[in-house]
Write a protein that holds these residues in place. Structure first.
Motif, PDB file in Angstrom:
ATOM      1  N   VAL A  41       0.921  -1.116  -0.350  1.00 55.37           N
ATOM      2  CA  VAL A  41       0.036   0.247  -0.068  1.00 55.37           C
ATOM      3  C   VAL A  41       0.766   0.664  -0.101  1.00 55.37           C
ATOM      4  O   VAL A  41       0.564   2.199  -1.025  1.00 55.37           O
ATOM      5  N   ALA A  42       1.633   1.368   0.575  1.00 51.85           N
ATOM      6  CA  ALA A  42       2.769   1.900   1.337  1.00 51.85           C
ATOM      7  C   ALA A  42       3.358   2.772  -0.345  1.00 51.85           C
ATOM      8  O   ALA A  42       4.183   3.914  -0.125  1.00 51.85           O
ATOM      9  N   THR A  43       3.877   2.398  -1.808  1.00 47.83           N
ATOM     10  CA  THR A  43       4.991   2.485  -2.661  1.00 47.83           C
ATOM     11  C   THR A  43       3.554   2.249  -3.904  1.00 47.83           C
ATOM     12  O   THR A  43       4.152   2.447  -4.801  1.00 47.83           O
ATOM     13  N   LEU A  44       2.009   2.711  -3.380  1.00 46.84           N
ATOM     14  CA  LEU A  44       1.154   2.924  -4.933  1.00 46.84           C
ATOM     15  C   LEU A  44       1.254   3.937  -5.526  1.00 46.84           C
ATOM     16  O   LEU A  44       1.454   4.707  -4.688  1.00 46.84           O
ATOM     17  N   ASP A  45       2.135   3.928  -6.600  1.00 51.96           N
ATOM     18  CA  ASP A  45       1.788   5.608  -6.989  1.00 51.96           C
ATOM     19  C   ASP A  45       0.422   5.714  -7.542  1.00 51.96           C
ATOM     20  O   ASP A  45      -0.329   5.036  -7.148  1.00 51.96           O
ATOM     21  N   ASN A  46       0.611   6.874  -8.622  1.00 52.17           N
ATOM     22  CA  ASN A  46      -0.824   7.441  -9.043  1.00 52.17           C
ATOM     23  C   ASN A  46      -1.657   6.429  -9.997  1.00 52.17           C
ATOM     24  O   ASN A  46      -2.596   6.647 -10.743  1.00 52.17           O
ATOM     25  N   LEU A 179      -7.561  15.109  -2.739  1.00 52.51           N
ATOM     26  CA  LEU A 179      -6.013  14.883  -2.951  1.00 52.51           C
ATOM     27  C   LEU A 179      -6.795  13.661  -4.697  1.00 52.51           C
ATOM     28  O   LEU A 179      -7.761  13.055  -4.354  1.00 52.51           O
ATOM     29  N   LEU A 180      -5.703  13.000  -5.333  1.00 46.41           N
ATOM     30  CA  LEU A 180      -5.559  11.823  -5.798  1.00 46.41           C
ATOM     31  C   LEU A 180      -5.958  10.433  -4.619  1.00 46.41           C
ATOM     32  O   LEU A 180      -4.512  10.596  -4.180  1.00 46.41           O
ATOM     33  N   ALA A 181      -7.099  10.017  -4.861  1.00 44.64           N
ATOM     34  CA  ALA A 181      -7.115   8.707  -4.536  1.00 44.64           C
ATOM     35  C   ALA A 181      -6.466   7.013  -5.667  1.00 44.64           C
ATOM     36  O   ALA A 181      -7.225   7.425  -6.586  1.00 44.64           O
ATOM     37  N   SER A 182      -5.486   6.740  -5.013  1.00 45.84           N
ATOM     38  CA  SER A 182      -6.198   5.241  -5.631  1.00 45.84           C
ATOM     39  C   SER A 182      -6.703   3.799  -4.960  1.00 45.84           C
ATOM     40  O   SER A 182      -5.943   3.782  -3.768  1.00 45.84           O
ATOM     41  N   TYR A 183      -7.376   3.851  -4.744  1.00 47.08           N
ATOM     42  CA  TYR A 183      -7.450   2.490  -4.499  1.00 47.08           C
ATOM     43  C   TYR A 183      -7.337   0.703  -5.230  1.00 47.08           C
ATOM     44  O   TYR A 183      -7.790   1.131  -6.426  1.00 47.08           O
ATOM     45  N   ALA A 184      -7.211  -0.123  -4.340  1.00 45.49           N
ATOM     46  CA  ALA A 184      -6.588  -1.133  -4.421  1.00 45.49           C
ATOM     47  C   ALA A 184      -7.324  -2.593  -4.014  1.00 45.49           C
ATOM     48  O   ALA A 184      -6.608  -2.437  -2.498  1.00 45.49           O
ATOM     49  N   SER A 185      -7.637  -3.713  -4.616  1.00 50.32           N
ATOM     50  CA  SER A 185      -7.873  -4.468  -3.566  1.00 50.32           C
ATOM     51  C   SER A 185      -6.640  -5.099  -3.402  1.00 50.32           C
ATOM     52  O   SER A 185      -5.483  -5.408  -4.238  1.00 50.32           O
ATOM     53  N   LEU A 186      -6.508  -5.524  -1.747  1.00 51.33           N
ATOM     54  CA  LEU A 186      -5.338  -6.402  -1.619  1.00 51.33           C
ATOM     55  C   LEU A 186      -5.676  -8.282  -1.733  1.00 51.33           C
ATOM     56  O   LEU A 186      -6.778  -8.301  -1.723  1.00 51.33           O
ATOM     57  N   GLN A 187      -4.696  -8.505  -2.746  1.00 53.42           N
ATOM     58  CA  GLN A 187      -5.008 -10.240  -2.797  1.00 53.42           C
ATOM     59  C   GLN A 187      -3.366 -10.995  -2.132  1.00 53.42           C
ATOM     60  O   GLN A 187      -1.985 -10.352  -2.899  1.00 53.42           O
ATOM     61  N   LYS A 188      -3.773 -12.375  -2.099  1.00 53.62           N
ATOM     62  CA  LYS A 188      -2.425 -12.802  -1.543  1.00 53.62           C
ATOM     63  C   LYS A 188      -2.002 -13.667  -2.745  1.00 53.62           C
ATOM     64  O   LYS A 188      -2.792 -14.732  -2.873  1.00 53.62           O
ATOM     65  N   ASN A 189      -0.888 -13.665  -2.848  1.00 52.21           N
ATOM     66  CA  ASN A 189       0.374 -14.018  -4.336  1.00 52.21           C
ATOM     67  C   ASN A 189       0.326 -15.828  -3.145  1.00 52.21           C
ATOM     68  O   ASN A 189       0.286 -15.746  -1.866  1.00 52.21           O
ATOM     69  N   GLU A 190       1.203 -16.279  -3.933  1.00 51.30           N
ATOM     70  CA  GLU A 190       2.032 -17.588  -3.813  1.00 51.30           C
ATOM     71  C   GLU A 190       2.694 -17.709  -2.891  1.00 51.30           C
ATOM     72  O   GLU A 190       2.999 -18.604  -2.174  1.00 51.30           O
ATOM     73  N   THR A 230      -4.807   5.157  -1.090  1.00 49.26           N
ATOM     74  CA  THR A 230      -2.790   6.019  -1.048  1.00 49.26           C
ATOM     75  C   THR A 230      -3.465   7.168  -1.514  1.00 49.26           C
ATOM     76  O   THR A 230      -4.186   7.651  -3.027  1.00 49.26           O
ATOM     77  N   TRP A 231      -3.457   8.076  -0.993  1.00 50.12           N
ATOM     78  CA  TRP A 231      -3.932   9.793  -1.640  1.00 50.12           C
ATOM     79  C   TRP A 231      -2.998  10.723  -1.318  1.00 50.12           C
ATOM     80  O   TRP A 231      -1.732  10.676  -0.751  1.00 50.12           O
ATOM     81  N   THR A 232      -2.431  11.000  -2.712  1.00 45.92           N
ATOM     82  CA  THR A 232      -1.254  12.809  -2.616  1.00 45.92           C
ATOM     83  C   THR A 232      -1.324  13.309  -3.182  1.00 45.92           C
ATOM     84  O   THR A 232      -3.089  13.757  -4.152  1.00 45.92           O
ATOM     85  N   GLY A 233      -1.284  14.162  -2.954  1.00 48.08           N
ATOM     86  CA  GLY A 233      -1.597  16.445  -3.361  1.00 48.08           C
ATOM     87  C   GLY A 233      -0.585  16.891  -2.699  1.00 48.08           C
ATOM     88  O   GLY A 233       0.988  16.741  -2.098  1.00 48.08           O
TER      89      GLY A 233
END
Length: 905
Positions: A41-46, A179-190, A230-233
């Motif tokens: 989450v911390a590194t989600l960009d725009n 602020l620009l919001a970027s939302y994404a579901s979190l999926q667990k990988n292998e 992540t909200w940026t601005g």
């Protein structure tokens, strides 16, 4: 001989100073790299993309002295004691008090409070994974506290990227608020890492970060169990000064300002607010806010929340940082950015055409093949709409299948390539993560979603199958918005249910027909038969009491498909059953490689439609109490902040009932039933008038017994109105709220008699899972609440009272102590069982909070008899508002709302 005493004394003094300084430094976990949910989450960009290099399997250290650490240790629990009432108490009082029994949350180790001091049950066998923090790799910022006292102001070490106010025009700052919001579901990988679903990242401009619960996120086009934002601005500061900021997050969050972490809530905990005071100069300060939500096994895991707040000068309660103080990232600063100014209508049905008016809605760019329109997309709560016409100043679209009440946004991006498909060269809408979203306007979808449900009571039947639907008459027919998620009618065991209607297939889903694989898959805890379109299938038993059936993508067409689900539950099968409807979609991970990711998501309610149009539901308007001549509303001891009308149980009131079903002749002939808190209301009609909207009936009724919440709903056939609320005047509790300025925290309940009360209000229940539920008029941390009223007992029996709280509490009935848990504790249950006879008991309860994890929930469970004769009177539940009376109560304190802390400040 020289006198070394002064030198030795000076060295000792310096040593004392040094030791004291070290002791006063906050103990902070050291960053050890990334892992778990946090940096995904911390590194989600725009664009919503995450560099693969940020992930690591390393964990993080835990600081037990840190009050925000998930391994914080509260004081050891103390066994409560209670006062036993005499056996010859008169009716209406306690006749027997069984010794209160202290219990703790499942999984808590009371023999070693350092092992599991949080008292939370591990949500999975892999407790080591669950113990990791969400936001990792960051150092706890200096000067941060839990908000119970104002911290000392500090400056950011080396501010980076700050812009002067005059670098940006006033118009641009006006147009680009939020602020620009970027939302994404979190999926667990292998590998067990939680990664954002970058293929389905959703971006928009949020005018403020104020999301108190999952309902406030409900218009996101993704499940709300595991997701990140992540909200940026920029943070816009007009005047130099000290600013007291708050970050509230459930589960984790971080605020970065001017390149430095200034607020960090990195514990895997319930909703917690942290605060800091920053000395800021005028300018535009780069800001980044991160948030992560995960179903982590705590009682209120589904109630996600995120808030970025500040305390305005001269005020005491934090409020959301307003849009005027927020501005989108610099790459979005453009005079050609799309701006919505109005909608032709702000509500409508699926399929309606609406016109969006604004500025720079459609622009052109020059590419290798000449000039072309920039790629354009319009979304309703994240669902793409069909564009009918477009120009620079307006766009006409159709409200798409899958749309729900939420935000309308225009997304615009330069096309990065061309495609020869679809009858000619067209711009390819690539790179939507980097598209410039417009501001958003709210649109209410009035379409009624759901299916008709026919419930069959099969009590006494056995050896039956799906033929019961042809030979048995349904006992209950009702409309359900979310099939398989609503409670069955009482006493229907065994039973059968048939849901019928249409499944909406959006254009976005239709492309799956071109791919191989499963489009829809149905799961059930009982045998089921599914009809989708013209195809009927029986679910297969896959073991462990589960049944499933799948429909392939090549049989799915866009539009509406007939849907019927039949389920039969026998006596041998678990009464706790449900039906899940899921789709599986195949997504190419990379166009250059054939890497496929399979993703399944529960079908949401906005894809279920009735088989035929149902009438518009009736409306309830103008609810007013009736007062006899000379009567006047009673004076209450509490502050009534609501605009709801107040009606007592047993009091007459009037209301208007608007029947909108006149265009649907069959349904309009049905009687309109009115319910208050699910209790049917016996009403009479004084007058009827016809309007262009429909038939208006002026009605009169008496508020019935058995109500407390005041929720009024009108039902006509299968159509139900939006609820209207009233304050049931003589139900509920009076709450006295005390803001206690104790920087070192509270260890027990104080004597409230001499203390100043901040606010007196009415609470309908004691059901507070987080600080958002408490809705406090002051910063949450060290505070006390006392509730007074009466408890209504309707049947004689053994009543178990269960209070889950963090921190301490004490409960009295008729001045007898029932539960005494007057000590700090992590969320834990304290219980006691008393034998009660019908009557109204004087009720008194006190609760105190000692920094973070604000929880206080009071439940009960009642039984009668013993052994084989044991009968359940009330299943375990939060004590409802209808059980609390304001007609019988302890003496109310002579206190009013002062807006001041307990010390008068």
């Amino acid at each position: 001989m020289r006198n070394y005493a002064p030198i030795i004394g000076l060295l000792l003094l310096l040593g004392v100073f040094a030791g004291t300084w070290l002791l006063l430094q906050p103990s902070e976990p050291q960053p050890t790299g990334a892992g778990n949910i946090d940096d995904s989450v911390a590194t989600l960009d725009n664009s919503g993309h995450v560099p693969s290099s940020v992930y690591s399997e390393e964990g993080n250290t835990t600081d037990r002295s840190d009050p925000l650490s998930p391994n914080r240790s509260d004081d050891p629990p103390v066994d409560p004691t209670g006062e036993v009432a005499g056996p010859d108490k008169p009716p209406g009082e306690i006749t027997e008090t069984k010794p209160p029994v202290k219990t703790v949350a499942p999984g808590r180790d009371t023999t070693n409070p350092e092992r599991d001091p949080a008292g939370e049950k591990d949500p999975s066998p892999d407790s080591s994974e669950q113990a990791q923090k969400f936001i990792k790799g960051y150092k706890r910022p200096p000067g941060q506290n839990l908000g119970n006292t104002r911290p000392s102001a500090r400056r950011i070490g080396t501010p980076a990227g700050v812009k002067k106010l005059d670098e940006v025009s006033t118009k641009l700052r006006q147009d680009r608020r939020g602020l620009l919001a970027s939302y994404a579901s979190l999926q667990k990988n292998e590998n067990g890492q939680w990664l954002p679903d970058t293929h389905h990242a959703y971006t928009r401009i949020d005018r403020e970060i104020s999301f108190p619960d999952a309902e406030s996120f409900s218009d996101l086009p993704m499940p709300l169990d595991n997701f990140g934002a992540t909200w940026t601005g920029f943070l816009v500061i007009e005047t130099a000064g000290d600013y007291w900021f708050f970050l509230g997050a459930d589960n984790g969050g971080r605020v970065e300002l001017d390149g430095e972490t200034v607020l960090l809530q990195d514990g895997m905990v319930r909703y917690v607010e942290v605060s800091a005071v920053l000395t800021l100069e005028p300018g535009l300060h780069p800001i980044k806010i991160e948030f992560a939500q995960q179903m982590n096994g705590v009682a209120d895991a589904a109630k996600c929340a995120a808030a970025f707040m500040y305390v305005p000068e001269g005020q005491s309660k934090p409020i959301a940082v307003p849009p005027e103080m927020l501005m989108v990232p610099e790459w979005m600063w453009s005079d050609n950015a799309p701006i919505i100014t109005s909608l032709s209508k702000t509500e409508g049905e699926i399929g309606d055409e609406i016109t969006i008016k604004g500025q720079s809605l459609q622009t052109k760019s020059t590419g290798p093949f000449g000039e072309h329109d920039d790629a354009l997309r319009v979304t309703f709560a994240g669902q793409s709409a069909t564009v009918v016409e477009k120009s620079e100043s307006q766009i006409t679209i159709r409200v798409p299948i899958g749309a729900q009440t939420g935000k309308v946004i225009v997304h615009k991006a330069k096309a990065l390539g061309f495609s020869g498909s679809m009858g000619g060269w067209q711009p390819v809408e690539w790179g939507w993560g980097a598209a410039v979203p417009s501001n958003s306007l709210d649109f209410r979808v009035t379409t009624q979603f759901g299916l008709t449900a026919e419930w069959h009571d099969l009590s006494g039947w056995n050896n039956f199958g799906f033929e019961v639907f042809d030979t048995h008459v349904a006992a209950v027919t009702r409309f359900e918005q979310s099939p398989g998620h609503e409670a069955r009618p009482n006493g229907f065991e065994p039973c059968a249910v048939a849901w019928e209607g249409r499944l909406g297939i959006s254009n976005a889903h239709a492309w799956r027909r071109l791919r191989q694989g499963t489009a829809y898959e149905f799961w059930s805890y009982a045998p089921c038969e599914i009809t989708l379109g013209a195809e009927t299938k029986l679910a297969q038993d896959v073991g462990d009491g589960m049944y499933t059936v799948a429909f392939l993508a090549d049989s799915i067409d866009p539009g509406y498909m007939f849907l019927r689900v039949r389920v039969v539950v026998s006596e041998e099968q678990t009464p706790e059953w449900f039906v899940l409807y899921q789709w599986h979609e195949d997504v190419d991970d990379d166009e250059t490689e054939v890497a496929v990711v399979t993703r399944s998501t529960e079908v949401q309610r906005q894809y279920y439609f009735p088989a035929v149009g149902i009438p518009s539901p009736p409306e309830i308007r103008s609810v007013l109490p009736v007062w006899e001549e000379g009567e006047s509303p009673p004076v209450t001891p509490y502050v009534d902040d609501s605009s709801w009308p107040s009606v007592r149980v047993g009091q007459e009131f009037t209301f208007e009932l608007l029947d909108l079903g006149s265009a649907h002749l069959v349904e309009s002939e049905l009687v309109i039933e009115v319910f208050v808190d699910d209790v049917i209301l016996d009403y009479s009609v004084d007058d009827v008038s016809e309007t262009t909207l429909g038939r208006t009936q002026r009605c009169r009724a008496v508020m019935p017994e058995g109500v407390g919440q005041g929720r009024i709903v009108a039902v006509q056939g299968t159509a139900a109105s939006e609820p209207v609320y009233v304050d049931v005047t003589n139900r509920g509790l009076v709450g006295y709220l005390y803001d206690v300025p104790e920087g070192s925290g509270l260890s027990k309940l104080p004597d409230l008699a001499p203390l100043t009360c901040f606010k007196v209000r009415k609470d309908r229940q004691i059901n507070f899972e987080s600080v958002a539920d408490f809705d406090l008029p002051f910063p949450a941390e060290t505070f006390v609440i006392e509730w007074l009223g009466g408890l209504i007992i309707e049947e004689e029996g053994d009543y178990e009272f269960i209070c889950r709280s963090d921190d301490g509490m004490k409960l009295w009935l008729d001045d007898n102590v029932v539960i005494d848990a007057d000590h700090p504790q992590a969320p834990a249950e304290n219980t006691a069982t008393v034998h009660l006879v019908p009557g109204v008991y004087r009720f008194r309860m006190q609760f105190f909070e000692n920094n973070q994890h604000e929880v206080c929930v009071l439940e009960w469970h009642a039984t009668r008899g013993e052994g084989e004769a044991l009968e359940e009177l009330i299943p375990r539940q939060v004590i409802p508002a209808r059980a609390f009376s304001l007609d019988v109560h302890p003496a109310f304190p002579a206190k009013t709302s002062t807006g001041k802390r307990t010390d008068g400040s």
